[in-house]
Design an enzyme around this catalytic site. Structure first.
Site, PDB file in Angstrom:
ATOM      1  N   LYS A  95       3.721   2.698   9.238  1.00  0.00           N
ATOM      2  CA  LYS A  95       4.233   2.849   7.863  1.00  0.00           C
ATOM      3  C   LYS A  95       3.128   3.387   6.949  1.00  0.00           C
ATOM      4  CE  LYS A  95       4.070  -0.844   5.066  1.00  0.00           C
ATOM      5  NZ  LYS A  95       3.396  -0.697   3.772  1.00  0.00           N
ATOM      6  N   ASN A  96       1.919   2.865   7.104  1.00  0.00           N
ATOM      7  CA  ASN A  96       0.844   3.226   6.166  1.00  0.00           C
ATOM      8  C   ASN A  96       0.200   4.572   6.477  1.00  0.00           C
ATOM      9  OD1 ASN A  96       1.421   0.961   4.740  1.00  0.00           O
ATOM     10  ND2 ASN A  96      -0.340  -0.225   5.460  1.00  0.00           N
ATOM     11  N   CYS A 114       1.325  -6.906  -7.384  1.00  0.00           N
ATOM     12  CA  CYS A 114       2.249  -7.634  -6.506  1.00  0.00           C
ATOM     13  C   CYS A 114       1.586  -8.962  -6.137  1.00  0.00           C
ATOM     14  CB  CYS A 114       2.550  -6.826  -5.255  1.00  0.00           C
ATOM     15  SG  CYS A 114       1.075  -6.417  -4.345  1.00  0.00           S
ATOM     16  N   ARG A 116      -3.646  -4.624  -8.487  1.00  0.00           N
ATOM     17  CA  ARG A 116      -3.701  -3.378  -7.714  1.00  0.00           C
ATOM     18  C   ARG A 116      -4.134  -2.235  -8.644  1.00  0.00           C
ATOM     19  NH1 ARG A 116      -0.476  -4.145  -3.164  1.00  0.00           N
ATOM     20  NH2 ARG A 116      -1.634  -2.463  -2.188  1.00  0.00           N
ATOM     21  N   ASP A 151      -4.153  -6.962   6.290  1.00  0.00           N
ATOM     22  CA  ASP A 151      -2.713  -6.974   6.590  1.00  0.00           C
ATOM     23  C   ASP A 151      -2.376  -7.836   7.798  1.00  0.00           C
ATOM     24  OD1 ASP A 151      -2.137  -3.498   5.638  1.00  0.00           O
ATOM     25  OD2 ASP A 151      -2.459  -5.316   4.475  1.00  0.00           O
ATOM     26  N   ARG A 175      10.378  -4.094   4.339  1.00  0.00           N
ATOM     27  CA  ARG A 175       9.579  -2.977   3.797  1.00  0.00           C
ATOM     28  C   ARG A 175       8.701  -2.376   4.884  1.00  0.00           C
ATOM     29  NH1 ARG A 175       6.340  -4.065  -1.537  1.00  0.00           N
ATOM     30  NH2 ARG A 175       5.816  -1.942  -0.947  1.00  0.00           N
TER      31      ARG A 175
END
Ligand code: EPZ
Length: 439
Positions: free
Chosen positions: A22-23, A125, A130, A316, A408
């Site tokens: 995803k990243n 978040c 951020r 993560d 997500r």
């Protein structure tokens, strides 16, 4: 609202393939704005963050078909084709940037392509503040006029010019900041040196993609990127690297349940620090070219670690490693140097019987023999994964609520866990306010 119902205590056994990262997908989709001919990106993970980015590109002019292609592609790898000639607007719809921080990655490409861009500041978040100061400072160093007015970044540059840019911040390099400045530099006049660039594999994959479009970037995988600006980029076909965070999560599920799990289609080198942590916790690990197998016989051992930028233990996977530490035969100390506040999962793990003490600079975990099922609420993407792991290990039934966080970044996680023997099912439940209103 959706929840998982998980009946824990079953060892997970078997093999599963990782999805595309995803990243890597998000900055690469943003970078497609720079191309002048169609780009096709395969191994595209069908996760909501990708759909958000595709809708953002649609708000810049991409046809609707782009999304349907990704959503309906066969069970094998889905691919997305973007025709950058349709991306004629320089201001994305604000709702997509506010919904997902990674949307901010379109700023550099829009500025490089159109000479202007209007992009909302991304929200914070649950994992902490951020900021984007390093992004904006880097783009200004390339000659952009940057103003922030009413929460909107208004950037202008007749033609960006190469410069020496440092992207080191108080918590190390910035991953998406590196992506933004890199994308702006590839069409700038002259040469750019980015010092303190992020070296995450997802940035290396972005460099590979940009060079396949015709960019001239040296230093991939190092903290110093050298970019020689070019006049135009072409098109390309690109396959994403594997999602190392998903792979680490699935391997951790095997360890949490005292099973034996193999994750395929990955590059084990992208998980070196994580595999070393697993080994310290008592895992038996078999590594081959494109797969890793983990298992364990006895109790998990405690571990002390601090999550750090690549190649350290990734932030993560900090929550997922904590889900293992709560089952250890001793006390662990866990800290996070990237997002020092990224511990929203701690309180929810306590509901399942975890013993922990939160301190200013991290968390002390006193391992327990057994967790028990509970109703828990997810707060962010990776905290959700940690709660699923603990529910799989716990005795009894657990409910993990608010799966939109998990969706997500994990593609069909319940299918993958089910294929490994987990008793897990997704259910729709009325949201609490619907229940309260019904009283
Ligand atoms: C990327 O976020 C990832 N997201 C995150 O993954 C990941 O946790 C993070 O990198 C760290 O590895 C994507 O790639 C889409 P940063 P990013 O800019 O780029 C500070 C997930 O779960 N900072 O590398 O937004 C910042 O506060 C997500 O998939 C500044 O100070 O993170 C943080 O402490 C969550 N100023 C540190 O740097 C800036 O201008 C690293 O942030 C930018 C960042």
């Amino acid at each position: 609202m959706q929840q998982f119902t998980i009946i824990g205590g079953r060892p997970l056994v078997g093999s599963v393939a990782a999805s595309g990262a995803k990243n890597a997908a998000l900055p690469i989709l943003a970078a497609s704005i720079l191309a002048s001919e169609p780009v096709t990106v395969s191994r595209m993970p069908r996760v909501t963050d990708v759909y958000t980015m595709l809708r953002l590109l649609q708000s810049l002019g991409a046809p609707q078909s782009t999304i349907s292609a990704c959503a309906t592609a066969g069970l094998s790898d889905s691919a997305v084709t973007i025709d950058p000639r349709t991306l004629t607007r320089a201001a994305p719809a604000a709702r997509y940037v506010r919904r997902m921080r990674a949307s901010f990655c379109v700023l550099g490409p829009l500025l490089a392509r159109h000479g202007r861009a209007v992009v909302p500041l991304p929200g914070g978040c649950r994992i902490g503040p951020r900021p984007v100061d390093l992004h904006l400072r880097g783009l200004a160093a390339l000659g952009a006029d940057i103003r922030v007015v009413d929460g909107l970044v208004i950037a202008r540059a007749a033609r960006l010019r190469g410069a020496r840019v440092s992207l080191i911040g108080p918590h190390g390099p910035t991953v998406t900041g590196t992506a933004n400045v890199l994308c702006a530099a590839v069409l700038a006049r002259g040469a750019t040196i980015i010092e303190g660039a992020a070296i995450e594999p997802e940035i290396t994959d972005l460099v590979r993609f940009l060079n396949s479009l015709g960019a001239r970037i040296d230093g991939a995988g190092t903290a110093m990127l050298e970019i020689r600006g070019v006049e135009q980029l072409g098109g390309a076909r690109h396959e994403l690297i594997a999602d190392r965070i998903e792979a680490g999560t699935l391997l951790a599920a095997g360890l949490a349940t005292c099973g034996r799990v193999t994750v395929e289609r990955i590059d084990p080198n992208h998980l070196s620090a994580v595999l070393e942590a697993f080994a310290r916790m008592g895992a038996e690990i078999e590594v081959s070219v494109d797969r890793v197998t983990v298992s364990r016989r006895g109790r998990i051992h405690p571990i002390n670690f601090t999550a750090r930028p690549y190649p350290g233990v990734p932030t993560d996977l900090q929550a997922q490693l904590m889900a293992l530490a709560v089952l250890a035969d001793g006390t662990s100390q866990i800290a996070d140097s990237v997002f020092p506040e990224r511990f929203a999962h701690v309180q929810q793990l306590r509901r399942m019987g975890a013993q922990s003490t939160q301190r200013a600079n991290g968390v002390t975990i006193r391992g327990v023999q057994q967790l028990h099922g509970a109703r828990v609420v997810a707060s962010d993407l990776r905290a959700s994964a940690a709660l699923v792991l603990s529910a799989l290990a716990a005795r009894g039934t657990s409910h993990v609520e608010r799966l939109h966080h998990l969706d997500r970044g994990y593609e069909r996680l319940e299918d993958k866990l089910w294929s490994l023997g987990a008793n897990i099912r997704r259910e729709s439940i009325p949201s609490r306010d619907v229940l309260l209103a019904a009283r």
